[in-house]
Enzyme design. Structure first.
Site, PDB file in Angstrom:
ATOM      1  N   ASN A 179       1.215   3.686   1.203  1.00  0.00           N
ATOM      2  CA  ASN A 179       0.126   4.512   0.688  1.00  0.00           C
ATOM      3  C   ASN A 179      -1.137   4.231   1.483  1.00  0.00           C
ATOM      4  O   ASN A 179      -1.437   3.069   1.789  1.00  0.00           O
ATOM      5  CB  ASN A 179      -0.099   4.208  -0.798  1.00  0.00           C
ATOM      6  CG  ASN A 179       1.066   4.678  -1.645  1.00  0.00           C
ATOM      7  OD1 ASN A 179       1.611   5.744  -1.422  1.00  0.00           O
ATOM      8  ND2 ASN A 179       1.460   3.853  -2.605  1.00  0.00           N
TER       9      ASN A 179
ATOM     10  N   GLU B 109      -3.541   1.121  -4.138  1.00  0.00           N
ATOM     11  CA  GLU B 109      -4.269   0.238  -5.060  1.00  0.00           C
ATOM     12  C   GLU B 109      -4.815  -1.004  -4.357  1.00  0.00           C
ATOM     13  O   GLU B 109      -5.877  -1.499  -4.714  1.00  0.00           O
ATOM     14  CB  GLU B 109      -3.344  -0.213  -6.199  1.00  0.00           C
ATOM     15  CG  GLU B 109      -2.988   0.899  -7.168  1.00  0.00           C
ATOM     16  CD  GLU B 109      -1.952   0.456  -8.191  1.00  0.00           C
ATOM     17  OE1 GLU B 109      -1.611  -0.744  -8.214  1.00  0.00           O
ATOM     18  OE2 GLU B 109      -1.488   1.319  -8.941  1.00  0.00           O
ATOM     19  N   VAL B 110      -4.044  -1.524  -3.429  1.00  0.00           N
ATOM     20  CA  VAL B 110      -4.429  -2.775  -2.766  1.00  0.00           C
ATOM     21  C   VAL B 110      -4.827  -2.462  -1.318  1.00  0.00           C
ATOM     22  O   VAL B 110      -3.998  -1.974  -0.539  1.00  0.00           O
ATOM     23  CB  VAL B 110      -3.274  -3.799  -2.802  1.00  0.00           C
ATOM     24  CG1 VAL B 110      -3.713  -5.103  -2.133  1.00  0.00           C
ATOM     25  CG2 VAL B 110      -2.818  -4.055  -4.236  1.00  0.00           C
TER      26      VAL B 110
ATOM     27  N   HIS C 292       0.403  -2.492   3.356  1.00  0.00           N
ATOM     28  CA  HIS C 292       1.699  -2.963   2.867  1.00  0.00           C
ATOM     29  C   HIS C 292       2.702  -1.820   2.929  1.00  0.00           C
ATOM     30  O   HIS C 292       2.366  -0.668   2.671  1.00  0.00           O
ATOM     31  CB  HIS C 292       1.616  -3.519   1.449  1.00  0.00           C
ATOM     32  CG  HIS C 292       0.910  -2.626   0.474  1.00  0.00           C
ATOM     33  ND1 HIS C 292      -0.457  -2.498   0.448  1.00  0.00           N
ATOM     34  CD2 HIS C 292       1.369  -1.824  -0.517  1.00  0.00           C
ATOM     35  CE1 HIS C 292      -0.802  -1.651  -0.509  1.00  0.00           C
ATOM     36  NE2 HIS C 292       0.291  -1.223  -1.108  1.00  0.00           N
ATOM     37  N   MET C 293       3.925  -2.179   3.282  1.00  0.00           N
ATOM     38  CA  MET C 293       5.036  -1.240   3.228  1.00  0.00           C
ATOM     39  C   MET C 293       5.859  -1.587   1.998  1.00  0.00           C
ATOM     40  O   MET C 293       6.233  -2.751   1.802  1.00  0.00           O
ATOM     41  CB  MET C 293       5.916  -1.365   4.466  1.00  0.00           C
ATOM     42  CG  MET C 293       5.310  -0.783   5.707  1.00  0.00           C
ATOM     43  SD  MET C 293       5.232   1.020   5.583  1.00  0.00           S
ATOM     44  CE  MET C 293       4.513   1.394   7.178  1.00  0.00           C
ATOM     45  N   HIS C 294       6.139  -0.576   1.176  1.00  0.00           N
ATOM     46  CA  HIS C 294       7.068  -0.744   0.078  1.00  0.00           C
ATOM     47  C   HIS C 294       8.476  -0.517   0.653  1.00  0.00           C
ATOM     48  O   HIS C 294       8.718   0.513   1.286  1.00  0.00           O
ATOM     49  CB  HIS C 294       6.834   0.307  -1.002  1.00  0.00           C
ATOM     50  CG  HIS C 294       5.496   0.247  -1.664  1.00  0.00           C
ATOM     51  ND1 HIS C 294       5.308  -0.321  -2.916  1.00  0.00           N
ATOM     52  CD2 HIS C 294       4.277   0.682  -1.269  1.00  0.00           C
ATOM     53  CE1 HIS C 294       4.028  -0.215  -3.254  1.00  0.00           C
ATOM     54  NE2 HIS C 294       3.384   0.401  -2.282  1.00  0.00           N
TER      55      HIS C 294
ATOM     56  N   ASP D 295       7.681  -7.172  -5.137  1.00  0.00           N
ATOM     57  CA  ASP D 295       6.634  -6.457  -5.873  1.00  0.00           C
ATOM     58  C   ASP D 295       6.648  -6.937  -7.326  1.00  0.00           C
ATOM     59  O   ASP D 295       7.707  -7.076  -7.942  1.00  0.00           O
ATOM     60  CB  ASP D 295       6.870  -4.946  -5.807  1.00  0.00           C
ATOM     61  CG  ASP D 295       5.649  -4.152  -6.254  1.00  0.00           C
ATOM     62  OD1 ASP D 295       5.039  -3.465  -5.408  1.00  0.00           O
ATOM     63  OD2 ASP D 295       5.297  -4.231  -7.457  1.00  0.00           O
ATOM     64  N   ILE D 296       5.478  -7.167  -7.886  1.00  0.00           N
ATOM     65  CA  ILE D 296       5.363  -7.711  -9.246  1.00  0.00           C
ATOM     66  C   ILE D 296       5.777  -6.687 -10.310  1.00  0.00           C
ATOM     67  O   ILE D 296       6.114  -7.045 -11.436  1.00  0.00           O
ATOM     68  CB  ILE D 296       3.911  -8.193  -9.487  1.00  0.00           C
ATOM     69  CG1 ILE D 296       3.853  -9.259 -10.562  1.00  0.00           C
ATOM     70  CG2 ILE D 296       2.970  -7.028  -9.793  1.00  0.00           C
ATOM     71  CD1 ILE D 296       2.518  -9.980 -10.628  1.00  0.00           C
TER      72      ILE D 296
HETATM   73  P1  AMP Z   1      -0.121   0.516  -3.662  1.00  0.00           P
HETATM   74  O1  AMP Z   1      -0.362   1.420  -4.824  1.00  0.00           O
HETATM   75  O2  AMP Z   1       0.671   1.168  -2.564  1.00  0.00           O
HETATM   76  O3  AMP Z   1      -1.407  -0.114  -3.177  1.00  0.00           O
HETATM   77  O4  AMP Z   1       0.830  -0.632  -4.179  1.00  0.00           O
HETATM   78  C1  AMP Z   1       0.370  -1.878  -4.611  1.00  0.00           C
HETATM   79  C2  AMP Z   1       1.581  -2.623  -5.106  1.00  0.00           C
HETATM   80  O5  AMP Z   1       1.236  -3.989  -5.221  1.00  0.00           O
HETATM   81  C3  AMP Z   1       2.087  -2.172  -6.486  1.00  0.00           C
HETATM   82  O6  AMP Z   1       3.450  -1.748  -6.359  1.00  0.00           O
HETATM   83  C4  AMP Z   1       1.938  -3.425  -7.350  1.00  0.00           C
HETATM   84  O7  AMP Z   1       2.983  -3.560  -8.283  1.00  0.00           O
HETATM   85  C5  AMP Z   1       1.950  -4.521  -6.309  1.00  0.00           C
HETATM   86  N1  AMP Z   1       1.276  -5.758  -6.696  1.00  0.00           N
HETATM   87  C6  AMP Z   1       0.030  -5.891  -7.220  1.00  0.00           C
HETATM   88  N2  AMP Z   1      -0.275  -7.186  -7.412  1.00  0.00           N
HETATM   89  C7  AMP Z   1       0.804  -7.900  -6.992  1.00  0.00           C
HETATM   90  C8  AMP Z   1       1.102  -9.294  -6.922  1.00  0.00           C
HETATM   91  N3  AMP Z   1       0.232 -10.231  -7.331  1.00  0.00           N
HETATM   92  N4  AMP Z   1       2.321  -9.658  -6.445  1.00  0.00           N
HETATM   93  C9  AMP Z   1       3.203  -8.722  -6.033  1.00  0.00           C
HETATM   94  N5  AMP Z   1       2.976  -7.396  -6.046  1.00  0.00           N
HETATM   95  C10 AMP Z   1       1.787  -6.981  -6.530  1.00  0.00           C
END
Ligand code: AMP
Length: 121
Positions: free
Chosen positions: A91, A99-100, A104-106, A33-34
């Site tokens: 999420n 957000e994305v 994705h699993m954190h 994660d960035i």
């Molecule tokens: P969510 O809020 O669950 O959609 O999490 C999105 C995650 O993506 C966040 O923890 C961000 O820090 C991560 N993220 C966004 N852009 C990038 C990227 N280019 N590379 C790695 N992680 C990212």
């Protein structure tokens, strides 16, 4: 929600944006994660175009699901948090602050993570 082919993780999968790859197989990609929220914070994503966990649960094949579950466990072992413990969070939709819009699993660990999320209100 229709899948947005221009979301950040779709661009990572197409190689248009770099990432720190932790693990990859036919069906999954795992990368750092960035903006890490723990000493170990990895994102595990399917290579298929799924907006979130619900979309994946309804539409993914058995092979994709199996690979996804195994990738999460493998990433924990690869990053050294398999024995100390970790948290897996996904999420889904607006109330979760997703957000994305690509599933994705954190995977979070490397320190005591604290209590489970507390919702306000
Ligand atoms: P969510 O809020 O669950 O959609 O999490 C999105 C995650 O993506 C966040 O923890 C961000 O820090 C991560 N993220 C966004 N852009 C990038 C990227 N280019 N590379 C790695 N992680 C990212």
């Amino acid at each position: 929600m229709a899948y947005d082919k221009n979301n950040i993780f779709a661009k990572i999968l197409r190689g248009e944006i770099p990432c720190e790859v932790i693990d990859e197989d036919e069906y999954t990609l795992s990368f750092a994660d960035i903006n890490p929220q723990a000493p170990v914070h990895i994102l595990v994503i399917p290579k298929g175009a799924y907006t979130d966990w619900s979309d994946f649960a309804v539409h993914a094949s058995g092979e994709e699901m199996s690979a996804f579950f195994k990738a999460i466990s493998r990433v924990a072992e690869l990053t050294g948090i398999g024995k100390t413990g970790y948290r897996v969070i996904s999420n889904i939709g607006p109330d979760s602050h997703q957000e994305v819009p690509h599933l994705h699993m954190h995977v979070l660990g490397g320190t005591p993570i604290g209590p489970l999320v507390v919702a306000k209100g």
